[in-house]
Design a protein around this motif. Structure first.
Motif, PDB file in Angstrom:
ATOM      1  N   ALA A  93      65.507-121.727  -5.461  1.00 55.39           N
ATOM      2  CA  ALA A  93      64.348-120.864  -6.046  1.00 55.39           C
ATOM      3  C   ALA A  93      63.461-121.866  -6.958  1.00 55.39           C
ATOM      4  CB  ALA A  93      64.600-119.793  -6.684  1.00 55.39           C
ATOM      5  N   GLN A  94      64.119-122.421  -7.777  1.00 55.34           N
ATOM      6  CA  GLN A  94      63.484-123.475  -8.604  1.00 55.34           C
ATOM      7  C   GLN A  94      63.086-124.758  -8.309  1.00 55.34           C
ATOM      8  OE1 GLN A  94      66.283-123.876 -11.929  1.00 55.34           O
ATOM      9  NE2 GLN A  94      65.838-121.552 -12.955  1.00 55.34           N
ATOM     10  N   SER A  95      63.731-125.229  -6.925  1.00 56.53           N
ATOM     11  CA  SER A  95      63.083-126.475  -6.428  1.00 56.53           C
ATOM     12  C   SER A  95      61.678-125.989  -5.800  1.00 56.53           C
ATOM     13  CB  SER A  95      63.737-126.811  -5.071  1.00 56.53           C
ATOM     14  OG  SER A  95      63.737-125.851  -4.169  1.00 56.53           O
ATOM     15  N   ALA A  96      61.274-124.561  -5.437  1.00 53.90           N
ATOM     16  CA  ALA A  96      59.751-124.183  -4.914  1.00 53.90           C
ATOM     17  C   ALA A  96      59.031-123.886  -6.216  1.00 53.90           C
ATOM     18  CB  ALA A  96      60.059-123.193  -3.951  1.00 53.90           C
ATOM     19  N   VAL A  97      59.546-123.051  -7.211  1.00 52.98           N
ATOM     20  CA  VAL A  97      58.965-122.759  -8.321  1.00 52.98           C
ATOM     21  C   VAL A  97      59.790-122.951  -9.412  1.00 52.98           C
ATOM     22  CG1 VAL A  97      57.241-120.839  -7.438  1.00 52.98           C
ATOM     23  CG2 VAL A  97      59.699-120.310  -7.607  1.00 52.98           C
ATOM     24  N   PRO A  98      59.409-124.098 -10.341  1.00 53.73           N
ATOM     25  CA  PRO A  98      60.490-124.471 -11.306  1.00 53.73           C
ATOM     26  C   PRO A  98      60.666-123.419 -12.395  1.00 53.73           C
ATOM     27  CG  PRO A  98      58.890-126.195 -10.633  1.00 53.73           C
ATOM     28  CD  PRO A  98      58.283-125.315  -9.944  1.00 53.73           C
ATOM     29  N   ASP A  99      59.582-122.347 -12.670  1.00 54.02           N
ATOM     30  CA  ASP A  99      59.589-121.608 -13.580  1.00 54.02           C
ATOM     31  C   ASP A  99      60.224-120.335 -13.286  1.00 54.02           C
ATOM     32  OD1 ASP A  99      57.746-120.495 -11.932  1.00 54.02           O
ATOM     33  OD2 ASP A  99      56.582-119.703 -13.545  1.00 54.02           O
ATOM     34  N   ALA A 100      61.109-120.264 -12.166  1.00 49.86           N
ATOM     35  CA  ALA A 100      61.909-119.124 -11.508  1.00 49.86           C
ATOM     36  C   ALA A 100      62.951-118.624 -12.370  1.00 49.86           C
ATOM     37  CB  ALA A 100      62.568-119.220 -10.145  1.00 49.86           C
ATOM     38  N   ARG A 101      63.202-117.249 -12.609  1.00 53.27           N
ATOM     39  CA  ARG A 101      64.149-116.914 -13.779  1.00 53.27           C
ATOM     40  C   ARG A 101      65.155-116.150 -12.919  1.00 53.27           C
ATOM     41  NH1 ARG A 101      61.728-116.738 -18.729  1.00 53.27           N
ATOM     42  NH2 ARG A 101      63.202-115.503 -19.611  1.00 53.27           N
ATOM     43  N   VAL A 102      66.458-116.677 -12.992  1.00 53.42           N
ATOM     44  CA  VAL A 102      67.659-115.984 -12.077  1.00 53.42           C
ATOM     45  C   VAL A 102      68.787-115.605 -13.042  1.00 53.42           C
ATOM     46  CG1 VAL A 102      69.308-116.742 -10.479  1.00 53.42           C
ATOM     47  CG2 VAL A 102      67.129-117.809 -10.286  1.00 53.42           C
ATOM     48  N   VAL A 103      69.271-114.394 -12.656  1.00 57.29           N
ATOM     49  CA  VAL A 103      70.529-113.727 -13.391  1.00 57.29           C
ATOM     50  C   VAL A 103      71.658-113.570 -12.185  1.00 57.29           C
ATOM     51  CG1 VAL A 103      71.616-111.807 -14.572  1.00 57.29           C
ATOM     52  CG2 VAL A 103      69.183-112.414 -15.362  1.00 57.29           C
ATOM     53  N   TYR A 104      72.582-114.253 -12.597  1.00 53.30           N
ATOM     54  CA  TYR A 104      73.998-114.173 -11.679  1.00 53.30           C
ATOM     55  C   TYR A 104      74.738-113.114 -12.329  1.00 53.30           C
ATOM     56  CZ  TYR A 104      72.505-118.525  -9.464  1.00 53.30           C
ATOM     57  OH  TYR A 104      72.062-119.571  -8.824  1.00 53.30           O
ATOM     58  N   VAL A 105      75.296-112.272 -11.529  1.00 51.58           N
ATOM     59  CA  VAL A 105      76.333-111.189 -11.741  1.00 51.58           C
ATOM     60  C   VAL A 105      77.505-111.314 -10.881  1.00 51.58           C
ATOM     61  CG1 VAL A 105      76.697-108.728 -12.106  1.00 51.58           C
ATOM     62  CG2 VAL A 105      74.342-109.738 -12.250  1.00 51.58           C
ATOM     63  N   ASP A 106      78.789-111.372 -11.668  1.00 50.29           N
ATOM     64  CA  ASP A 106      79.933-111.377 -10.836  1.00 50.29           C
ATOM     65  C   ASP A 106      81.091-110.847 -11.899  1.00 50.29           C
ATOM     66  OD1 ASP A 106      82.784-112.298  -9.428  1.00 50.29           O
ATOM     67  OD2 ASP A 106      80.773-112.827  -8.235  1.00 50.29           O
ATOM     68  N   ASN A 107      82.327-110.310 -11.348  1.00 54.87           N
ATOM     69  CA  ASN A 107      83.340-109.797 -12.245  1.00 54.87           C
ATOM     70  C   ASN A 107      84.554-110.856 -12.234  1.00 54.87           C
ATOM     71  OD1 ASN A 107      84.235-109.039  -9.618  1.00 54.87           O
ATOM     72  ND2 ASN A 107      85.178-107.304 -10.178  1.00 54.87           N
ATOM     73  N   ASP A 108      84.670-111.679 -11.327  1.00 60.03           N
ATOM     74  CA  ASP A 108      85.653-112.526 -11.373  1.00 60.03           C
ATOM     75  C   ASP A 108      85.799-113.801 -12.442  1.00 60.03           C
ATOM     76  OD1 ASP A 108      88.140-113.944 -10.711  1.00 60.03           O
ATOM     77  OD2 ASP A 108      87.148-114.894  -9.021  1.00 60.03           O
ATOM     78  N   PRO A 109      86.908-113.514 -13.307  1.00 59.36           N
ATOM     79  CA  PRO A 109      86.824-114.579 -14.493  1.00 59.36           C
ATOM     80  C   PRO A 109      86.670-115.794 -14.203  1.00 59.36           C
ATOM     81  CG  PRO A 109      88.423-112.898 -14.944  1.00 59.36           C
ATOM     82  CD  PRO A 109      87.813-112.810 -13.453  1.00 59.36           C
ATOM     83  N   ILE A 110      87.243-116.333 -12.914  1.00 55.71           N
ATOM     84  CA  ILE A 110      86.737-117.605 -12.502  1.00 55.71           C
ATOM     85  C   ILE A 110      85.627-117.917 -12.127  1.00 55.71           C
ATOM     86  CG2 ILE A 110      87.194-117.436  -9.810  1.00 55.71           C
ATOM     87  CD1 ILE A 110      89.009-119.973  -9.963  1.00 55.71           C
ATOM     88  N   VAL A 111      84.777-117.158 -11.788  1.00 52.40           N
ATOM     89  CA  VAL A 111      83.353-117.555 -11.716  1.00 52.40           C
ATOM     90  C   VAL A 111      82.708-117.462 -13.206  1.00 52.40           C
ATOM     91  CG1 VAL A 111      81.144-116.397 -10.859  1.00 52.40           C
ATOM     92  CG2 VAL A 111      83.259-115.931  -9.753  1.00 52.40           C
ATOM     93  N   LEU A 112      83.168-116.872 -14.067  1.00 56.11           N
ATOM     94  CA  LEU A 112      82.824-117.213 -15.678  1.00 56.11           C
ATOM     95  C   LEU A 112      83.283-118.477 -15.990  1.00 56.11           C
ATOM     96  CD1 LEU A 112      81.527-116.386 -18.293  1.00 56.11           C
ATOM     97  CD2 LEU A 112      83.969-115.042 -18.699  1.00 56.11           C
ATOM     98  N   ALA A 113      84.491-118.854 -15.766  1.00 53.90           N
ATOM     99  CA  ALA A 113      84.749-120.092 -16.169  1.00 53.90           C
ATOM    100  C   ALA A 113      84.164-121.309 -15.562  1.00 53.90           C
ATOM    101  CB  ALA A 113      86.358-120.308 -15.675  1.00 53.90           C
TER     102      ALA A 113
END
Length: 269
Positions: A93-113
């Protein structure tokens, strides 16, 4: 980013996790023997499972580019983001529109790590990570609203997520709640497993996941289409991932047998 307890101490390595099995399919390193064991069992029964995982990633890439280019959306909410695998959604997304805003969501602690890898975006844009269960849509929307302007269009990505949520566990209600909270002009990007193309192997794969304590469901074309009710589904509609706008030079492995996942993009009017 939420969660004060060190993520690594909360990682359960006694049972496989879908995000880590998916990482193994993609050739990643952020998985454990229990995840590899399930991945190998699935591959032994369904030899093209890694191909399906790669096709899913390419679908995400094509859909994200299409949403930026055709809908002009600059905000993304990616639920079930999984372990970082380049290119990540925000990079596309940001390669096309550098000001794109992204929120990622997951529940696996390894993703948080590994969330730091997800948060390296452009200076003009914003990337954030929320640790939450997909079955908590109100909590997700509240957290996302601190980063995204929910009064403006948002692209909601539910990529390879809903086949881990049964209908009895509220899959339709989850989609309805999330889409219902988004502004007109928003998009839903969704991919989910189906047994329509290869029922025998898919059913064996479901049995292997179930034996490992992981819920897995396959949806028919009609069931997948119902998730888009009330939305304007973009061409080519609900199709096997390899058939969703493959471009003039599709990957060689996308040719031939359909991928056992449906994918589509729907626009909220």
């Amino acid at each position: 980013m939420t969660g004060s307890e060190p993520a690594i101490s909360r990682i359960d390595t006694s049972r496989p996790h879908p995000a880590r099995v998916y990482d193994w399919f993609l050739g990643g390193k952020d998985n454990y023997p229990v995840d590899e064991e399930l991945g190998r069992r699935i591959t032994a029964m369904q030899g093209d499972a890694p191909r399906h995982a790669r096709a899913n990633r390419r679908f995400m890439e094509r859909a994200t580019r299409a949403i930026v280019q055709e809908a002009g959306i600059r905000q993304f909410l990616d639920i079930g983001s999984g372990i970082p695998t380049e290119p990540n959604l925000h990079q596309i997304a940001q390669s096309a529109v550098p000001d794109a805003r992204v929120v990622y969501v997951d529940n696996d602690p390894i993703v948080l790590a590994h969330a730091d890898a997800l948060l390296r975006g452009t200076p003009e844009g914003v990337t954030e990570y929320v640790q939450a269960d997909a079955r908590e849509p109100e909590r997700i929307l509240e957290a996302a609203g601190a980063v995204l302007d929910l009064d403006r269009p948002v692209a909601l990505s539910l990529i390879a997520l809903l086949h881990f949520i049964a209908d009895d566990d509220g899959a339709q209600e989850l989609v309805d709640t999330l889409v219902g909270a988004l502004a007109p002009g928003s998009c839903l990007v969704l991919s989910a497993m189906t047994a329509d193309f290869d029922p025998e192997n898919v059913r064996r794969g479901i049995a292997a996941y179930t034996a490992s304590g992981v819920t897995l469901v396959a949806r028919s074309h009609a069931e997948m289409s119902r998730l888009f009710e009330g939305l304007e589904v973009w061409e080519p509609g609900v199709v096997s991932l390899s058939d969703w706008r493959p471009g003039s030079a599709p990957e060689a492995e996308d040719r031939g047998e359909p991928v056992s996942l449906y994918g589509a993009v729907g626009l909220k009017r």
